[in-house]
Design a protein around this motif. Structure first.
Motif, PDB file in Angstrom:
ATOM      1  N   PRO A 124      16.869   0.201 -40.925  1.00 25.19           N
ATOM      2  CA  PRO A 124      18.002   1.026 -41.391  1.00 25.19           C
ATOM      3  C   PRO A 124      18.981   0.246 -42.257  1.00 25.19           C
ATOM      4  O   PRO A 124      19.679   0.827 -43.093  1.00 25.19           O
ATOM      5  N   THR A 128      20.420   1.416 -45.839  1.00 23.58           N
ATOM      6  CA  THR A 128      21.846   1.364 -46.151  1.00 23.58           C
ATOM      7  C   THR A 128      22.093   0.614 -47.455  1.00 23.58           C
ATOM      8  O   THR A 128      22.873   1.063 -48.309  1.00 23.58           O
ATOM      9  N   PRO A 485      22.559   6.261 -42.498  1.00 26.61           N
ATOM     10  CA  PRO A 485      21.299   5.699 -41.974  1.00 26.61           C
ATOM     11  C   PRO A 485      21.454   5.085 -40.588  1.00 26.61           C
ATOM     12  O   PRO A 485      20.549   5.184 -39.754  1.00 26.61           O
ATOM     13  N   SER A 489      19.504   6.571 -37.317  1.00 28.19           N
ATOM     14  CA  SER A 489      18.386   5.724 -36.904  1.00 28.19           C
ATOM     15  C   SER A 489      18.240   5.652 -35.376  1.00 28.19           C
ATOM     16  O   SER A 489      19.215   5.405 -34.660  1.00 28.19           O
TER      17      SER A 489
END
Length: 565
Positions: A124, A128, A485, A489
């Motif tokens: 993640p 990002t 994100p 996640s």
């Protein structure tokens, strides 16, 4: 009869009213002239402007046309608006590819650095960083492209947009790890910046007034078409070649071929050419854009442009160059800047990045078996309602659509958040609610945010205001690019559908702000909007207030003023 402008120039309200209250757009629409060189200022300052007699006596017939008649009379200008708007379709297509690739098996295998229960997963943090690179690229171009546009012309931005859109997929094809792919996201962000500051500015300067709202909404329509095409393509890749994700990047070159005719064939903005003192280029563009209408006299209309340039020169003398950015935050210009900013920032605050930006990723995380299929359905609904807004925006108005759509968005956000408390997420209910959200978004802040950005700013500060509003929104979006994100996640916060509550609260605040701050601009010329802002009319009263321009038109109609055939 010939009138010579004195060095000091005419009085603004009297001049605009003398030229007709519903003048064709090039008279009022202009980007900011902040980057004019000194020699250009001297050329305009010393130029004598002669007004042909029909300006003082007869009103051109095209000013009395309704929207359909205007579109038919100026079909060539409309055609170029459509061709240039194709850039939004290409940009949406390019943007949808990386967003939907997050659920593609082949892309995950290539870019993954983690494993969750033995399944390869993209970190993640990498997602990002990709999002942040996109936003930074867009901020960079949004803040600097207005100065480039004012100095070198509107078309240079279209060329730069094309270059960025070519580099994005090329790097995506060559990238072998998530770090290299960051460069592709940077150029994708640059393309978005050039698009949002360049395409809308060009269309707003060349589109006829009576169809201005519809032409500006072309941006949203083409963006919806591009998003749908990208989602459909990735759905096919997932079904027939799930490991060959590069097919998605190769198809972007085919979409580029649709946009190139607009870049190559569209003439330069007449308003920009007049501001630079290039009479031959301005008149050439005017003939090419508007020469299809018999009552449109190029020489007369060019004199009007010069009068606007003279008035802009007077305003620019007070604050020229980069100081014009500061002018956007003073007096009534501050109110205009805020109005330009609010609908744009509400696009993200309403849940756009969650429901459209990461739709496939979102559905895959909540366990829906066919995330790409869900994305196709939502994009189809989005396109249908954007097309509907194109038809009704100049009939219903901006403000009713904006407020009504935001109210439905608030309800959808809280309802979607409530579904998260059920023992098992209902995929059909989720898709239905997200389709309702997409429909409300497409009738309100989706397309209308761009209309307000293009219509609200004063002529001399338009390019600067657009750059500040779009760049400011992208800076604000850094928050979402970093947080979404991580919020979604399963290896981080794992909010899932509960994240809809966050956007429910934010969109509620946005609804209240729009009610008190965002006015109705339907069927208002830029002279009228200037008057409304100068008189500080509350946003709720814009639609019903009678301007001096309207009163003069009514007076002219009562006295039987001639209309030029």
């Amino acid at each position: 009869m010939t009138t010579t402008l004195p060095a000091g120039g005419p009085v603004l309200p009297t001049l605009e009213n003398d030229l007709g209250s519903v003048n064709h757009l090039p008279l009022h629409h202009s980007g900011a002239p902040g980057s004019l060189e000194a020699e250009d200022k001297r050329d305009v300052h010393h130029q004598e402007v002669s007004l042909p007699s029909n300006v003082d006596g007869l009103i051109p017939a095209y000013l009395s046309y309704d929207a359909r008649q205007t579109a038919r009379a100026f079909y060539r200008a409309i055609t170029f608006c459509v061709l240039v708007a194709m850039g939004a379709m290409y940009d949406a297509y390019v943007t949808s590819v990386p967003q939907n690739l997050l659920a593609n098996e082949g892309f995950i295998l290539r870019m993954s650095t983690l494993s969750v229960d033995g399944v390869p997963t993209i970190d993640p943090t990498a997602i990002t960083i990709w999002s942040v690179m996109y936003v930074l690229g867009s901020i960079f171009t949004m803040w600097f492209s207005p100065a480039i546009s004012d100095r070198f012309g509107r078309k240079i931005i279209l060329y730069l947009l094309t270059i960025a859109l070519v580099l994005d997929p090329t790097i995506g094809i060559l990238a072998k790890d998530w770090g290299t792919y960051c460069a592709a996201r940077w150029f994708s962000g640059m393309a978005a910046g050039f698009l949002q500051t360049g395409v809308n500015n060009y269309i707003s300067e060349v589109a006829p007034t009576k169809v201005r709202g519809a032409m500006i909404l072309l941006y949203a329509i083409m963006f919806a078409v591009g998003g749908l095409l990208g989602t459909v393509m990735l759905n096919e890749v997932a079904n027939y070649a799930p490991l060959n994700y590069k097919i998605a990047f190769y198809t972007e070159y085919g979409v580029l071929a649709i946009f190139l005719p607009g870049v190559i064939l569209a003439p330069e903005s007449p308003m920009w050419a007049a501001r630079r003192g290039n009479e031959s280029k301005a008149k050439k563009s005017m003939r090419w854009l508007y020469g299809t209408e018999a009552s449109y006299d190029v020489d007369t209309e060019y004199q009007k442009l010069l009068l606007v340039v003279e008035m802009e020169r007077q305003e620019q003398a007070k604050a020229g160059g980069w100081r014009q950015y500061l002018e956007c935050f003073k007096g009534t210009n501050l109110r205009r800047t805020v109005i330009s900013f609010i609908p744009l920032v509400l696009q993200q605050m309403s849940g756009l990045i969650l429901y459209l930006g990461y739709s496939a990723y979102f559905f895959s995380l909540v366990g829906y078996a066919k995330p790409f299929q869900a994305g196709v359905i939502i994009q189809s609904v989005l396109l249908f309602f954007v097309l509907l807004s194109f038809v009704i925006v100049d009939k219903v108005g901006r403000r009713p659509l904006l407020l009504g759509g935001l109210f439905v968005i608030v309800l959808c956000n809280f309802t979607l958040g409530g579904i998260s408390f059920l023992p098992k997420a209902n995929g059909v209910a989720m898709i239905f609610l997200m389709c309702v959200w997409a429909g409300a978004y497409s009738l309100s802040i989706g397309p209308l945010a761009w209309a307000y950005v293009a219509e609200t700013a004063t002529g001399t500060l338009r390019a600067k205001t657009i750059g500040l509003a779009t760049g400011g929104v992208q800076a604000f979006n850094l928050i979402w690019s970093y947080s979404i994100p991580i919020i979604l996640s399963p290896t981080k916060d794992n909010w899932g559908m509960k994240s809809a509550f966050l956007f429910g609260g934010l969109s509620t605040l946005g609804l209240v702000a729009c009610y008190f701050l965002v006015p109705e601009t339907k069927a208002r010329t830029f002279a009228e909007l200037d008057e409304l802002f100068e008189k500080r009319i509350p946003a709720r009263h814009f639609a019903k207030f009678k301007t001096q321009v309207q009163l003069e038109v009514e007076s002219a109609a009562m006295t039987g003023k001639d209309v030029e055939a």
